[in-house]
Structure formats: C-alpha cells, structure tokens
Scaffold this motif. Structure first.
Motif, mmCIF file in Angstrom:
data_model
loop_
_atom_site.group_PDB
_atom_site.id
_atom_site.type_symbol
_atom_site.label_atom_id
_atom_site.label_comp_id
_atom_site.label_asym_id
_atom_site.label_seq_id
_atom_site.Cartn_x
_atom_site.Cartn_y
_atom_site.Cartn_z
ATOM 1 N N LYS A 56 -14.454 20.980 13.171
ATOM 2 C CA LYS A 56 -14.697 21.110 14.617
ATOM 3 C C LYS A 56 -13.658 21.972 15.328
ATOM 4 C CE LYS A 56 -17.667 17.161 15.343
ATOM 5 N NZ LYS A 56 -17.937 15.912 16.081
ATOM 6 N N GLN A 66 -13.064 16.632 11.518
ATOM 7 C CA GLN A 66 -12.082 17.131 12.498
ATOM 8 C C GLN A 66 -11.658 18.562 12.175
ATOM 9 O OE1 GLN A 66 -8.894 14.244 12.917
ATOM 10 N NE2 GLN A 66 -10.441 12.630 12.900
ATOM 11 N N ASN A 67 -11.457 18.847 10.895
ATOM 12 C CA ASN A 67 -11.035 20.199 10.499
ATOM 13 C C ASN A 67 -12.109 21.246 10.775
ATOM 14 O OD1 ASN A 67 -8.303 20.071 9.496
ATOM 15 N ND2 ASN A 67 -9.110 18.691 7.945
ATOM 16 N N SER A 110 -14.011 11.697 7.971
ATOM 17 C CA SER A 110 -13.604 12.020 9.336
ATOM 18 C C SER A 110 -12.590 13.182 9.347
ATOM 19 C CB SER A 110 -13.018 10.751 9.961
ATOM 20 O OG SER A 110 -12.274 11.053 11.070
ATOM 21 N N ASN A 111 -11.736 13.256 8.335
ATOM 22 C CA ASN A 111 -10.783 14.386 8.246
ATOM 23 C C ASN A 111 -11.531 15.704 8.077
ATOM 24 O OD1 ASN A 111 -8.634 12.652 8.447
ATOM 25 N ND2 ASN A 111 -8.324 12.489 6.240
#
Ligand SMILES: Cc1cc2nc3c(=O)[nH]c(=O)nc-3n(C[C@H](O)[C@H](O)[C@H](O)COP(=O)(O)O)c2cc1C
Length: 340
Positions: free
Chosen positions: A91, A88-89, A84-85
């Motif tokens: 996106k 997010q980075n 997930s990290n």
C-alpha cells in the motif's frame, strides 16, 4: 486517455489503472504456511512498478487445502501478522491488494495431508484417490472460507478472490467431470453450484459490505462433458446476487487436457462471460503487449487485464507500458530521475 491507465471504483475499491497482477503461488513459505520476507519484497516490487491491483497467490483456508508444501496459509489467526506486513508494504506505493482464498481439494500434493474432494476420483495416476467429502467436511470447509475472509479483512486486504478455477475444490464441485455426487451437492447445475453459493453466503457474514469480492473461474475445461463459457454464465448468474462483484476469467486444469495457448487465448471467454453476466471481468493469458491490453479494454471485451508471467519477468511493466502508450503517469519519487 488510455483505458489501461484510467482509474475506476468498485464499491470502496478505488484503482488507479486496469492492470491486475494475477495470483501466482511462490511456494516459498514454510510447512506451516507463514509469509516470508520474499513475499513482502516480491509483492512490494510490483506495487512500485505501478500495478493497480495485486492479487496474492492461492492462500489455503485449511492446511489440507494447500496445493504444495510451501504455499501460504490463512487457516490460523497467527497467519494474519505476516499477511498484514505484505499488505502494508504494497500500500505504500498506492497499489490495492487482494488475496486469493483457496482450497486445493483433490489436487493437494502435501504428503502429510488427508485429501478430500466431492467424489473419490484422482486427477491422474500421479495423485492419490481423494476421500469423498461428508456433509461435515462440507460444513467445515465452508466455515474455513468464512474464517479466511475474516482474517483477510483483519490483515487489511482491499478485496478477496475466491479461487473457483483450475480444478481445485470449488471447481471440482462445479464440474460434471469431477462431481459425481448423488446428494444435494451433485447432479444438476443448481446442486453443483450449492457449495460455492454457501461459501459466498458465509463469507458475506464477515466480509465488509463495502469491499468487493472477485470470483476466479475456469471458463473452459477443454473436455467433452465439462463446463464451457455458457455454463459458467449460468453458474455465475446463480451466485452473483449472493455478493460477487467481479469475475476473473481463467481456464483449464480441471482434468488433464491439451490446451492450445497463444496470446489472448482466454479473452473470448471473458467477453462471453462479461456479456452473459453483466459483471466486470478481469481477462488475460499470455498478454505482454500494452497495445493488446488497450485493444481488449477499448473494445469493451474486458474491464481489467491480468498479467502473470510478464510481471515476474518485469515488475516495472506498467511504468514502461505507460511510456509506450504515451500516457503520463507518476513514477515513484525516488525513481524520478529514471523516468522514461
Ligand atoms: C508461477 C505461477 C504460479 C501460479 N499460481 C496461481 C495461483 O496461485 N492461483 C491462480 O489462480 N493461478 C495461478 N497461476 C496462473 C496465473 O494466475 C495466470 O492465470 C497464468 O499464468 C496465465 O497468465 P500469464 O500468461 O499472464 O502468465 C500461476 C501461474 C504461474 C506462472
């Protein structure tokens, strides 16, 4: 407008251009498959560089499904946070991101794992002979793909890519060279497709309807008696109604074979599959020149272009390609003073 930089939408996946980063194993995870800072930096760099869709490297749905020790894993809920990290980075820079769900099958090189395959045939002398999968093994792996898809959704991925290429487990079922089973999972084409079909069906139970699914295939096995693009048309047409939206066309690595590689060597396979299945295709292989990418798209030979090694060499390829093609694209605001 240059087609390479035209946006498009497939289900809820809205892409700003037709440039796809091919999945590429980094082998920098630990022996439990967790994502590292390297992954966050590596993928975010390609997003900053303007890639429209980034497909994360082969990520194992089971620990025995890793190709190498150091591959990413998605077999446990504890993997979700690290993945997930990365999402997010990526996106932050307006790129979309997918994950390649994979199982190495007989090409698992992790010494501590028991190696499985449809039939007990080793890839070559350097690999151990795999154990022939029981019906229970088949059920377990299908469930692992489903669980992998659920976790991928929870991690925020926009799309999943099922790894059906390069001689890994799914491909081992599809190929008559590696699948010698005599039950309902081997023999006829319909039987060899069954494993993939059941995987897609199970994934669809948990993967959101509005998010697309990509299937990566080896369209040519470069060996007599193996699958060729026309066989892949039949295979894809048997599974597409289960919920495949896009085909990522690669080739080879099913059995040891000599391959004559040159820029665009796989494009004709993509073209054949696009025509024969009516699905959008991602094509590539040794593509480095924006003009060549544009030609392939404009002549309707493919819908997207994947870049592998070129994006490793140059994360800013898309921004530079736009300049070369005289296309106006927005640069990341902090880089505006460097715009070409
Ligand atoms: C370092 C590296 C790792 C790769 N790992 C994967 C992978 O995880 N999954 C996959 O389907 N293909 C993998 N590939 C193949 C690439 O996705 C791509 O198809 C291939 O490199 C050809 O494209 P290119 O000529 O643009 O590099 C890998 C290739 C490289 C160079």
């Amino acid at each position: 407008m240059r087609k390479l930089f035209s946006g498009t939408k497939i289900k809820d996946l809205e892409l700003k251009n037709r440039i796809v980063m091919a999945p590429m194993c980094m082998v920098v995870s630990d022996d439990r498959g967790y994502a590292k800072s390297w992954h966050e930096i590596h993928y975010a760099s390609r997003a900053i560089g303007g890639t429209g869709l980034i497909i994360l490297e082969a990520t194992a749905v089971e620990s025995r499904g890793r190709i190498k020790n150091g591959d990413l894993g998605i077999w446990d809920d504890s993997h979700i946070e690290g993945l997930s990290n990365i999402v997010q980075n990526v996106k932050i820079s307006g790129a979309k991101i997918g994950i390649q769900l994979a199982h190495a099958g007989r090409k698992c090189e992790v010494k501590s794992e028991k190696i499985i395959a449809p039939s007990p045939i080793a890839f070559d002398n350097s690999y151990p002979i795999p154990e022939e999968m029981t019906k229970d093994d088949i059920k377990t792996v299908i469930d692992s793909f489903k669980e992998g898809a659920r976790k991928a959704d929870e991690a925020g991925f926009d799309v999943i890519e099922i790894h059906g290429a390069h001689g890994y487990l799914i491909n081992e079922f599809l190929s008559p060279l590696t699948n010698k089973r005599e039950d309902e999972y081997g023999g006829s084409l319909e039987n060899r497709v069954r494993f993939l079909k059941e995987i897609v069906r199970e994934i669809k139970r948990v993967w959101p309807k509005n998010k697309p699914i990509i299937l990566r295939v080896s369209a040519e096995e470069y060996m007599e008696g193996g699958n060729h693009p026309e066989d892949l048309i039949d295979i894809i047409n048997m599974v597409k109604d289960e919920g495949i939206d896009i085909i990522d066309v690669s080739s080879g690595a099913v059995v040891p074979a000599n391959i004559d590689v040159y820029p665009g060597y796989q494009i004709s396979f993509a073209e054949i599959i696009k025509k024969g299945t009516a699905l959008p295709v991602i094509a590539g292989g040794l593509i480095t020149e924006p003009d060549m990418a544009e030609e392939i798209l404009k002549n309707n030979r493919a819908d997207f272009i994947f870049l592998g090694r070129e994006l490793l060499r140059n994360p800013y390829w898309p921004l530079e390609a736009a300049h070369k093609l005289n296309e106006e694209v927005e640069w990341p605001y902090p880089y505006r003073r460097a715009k070409l």
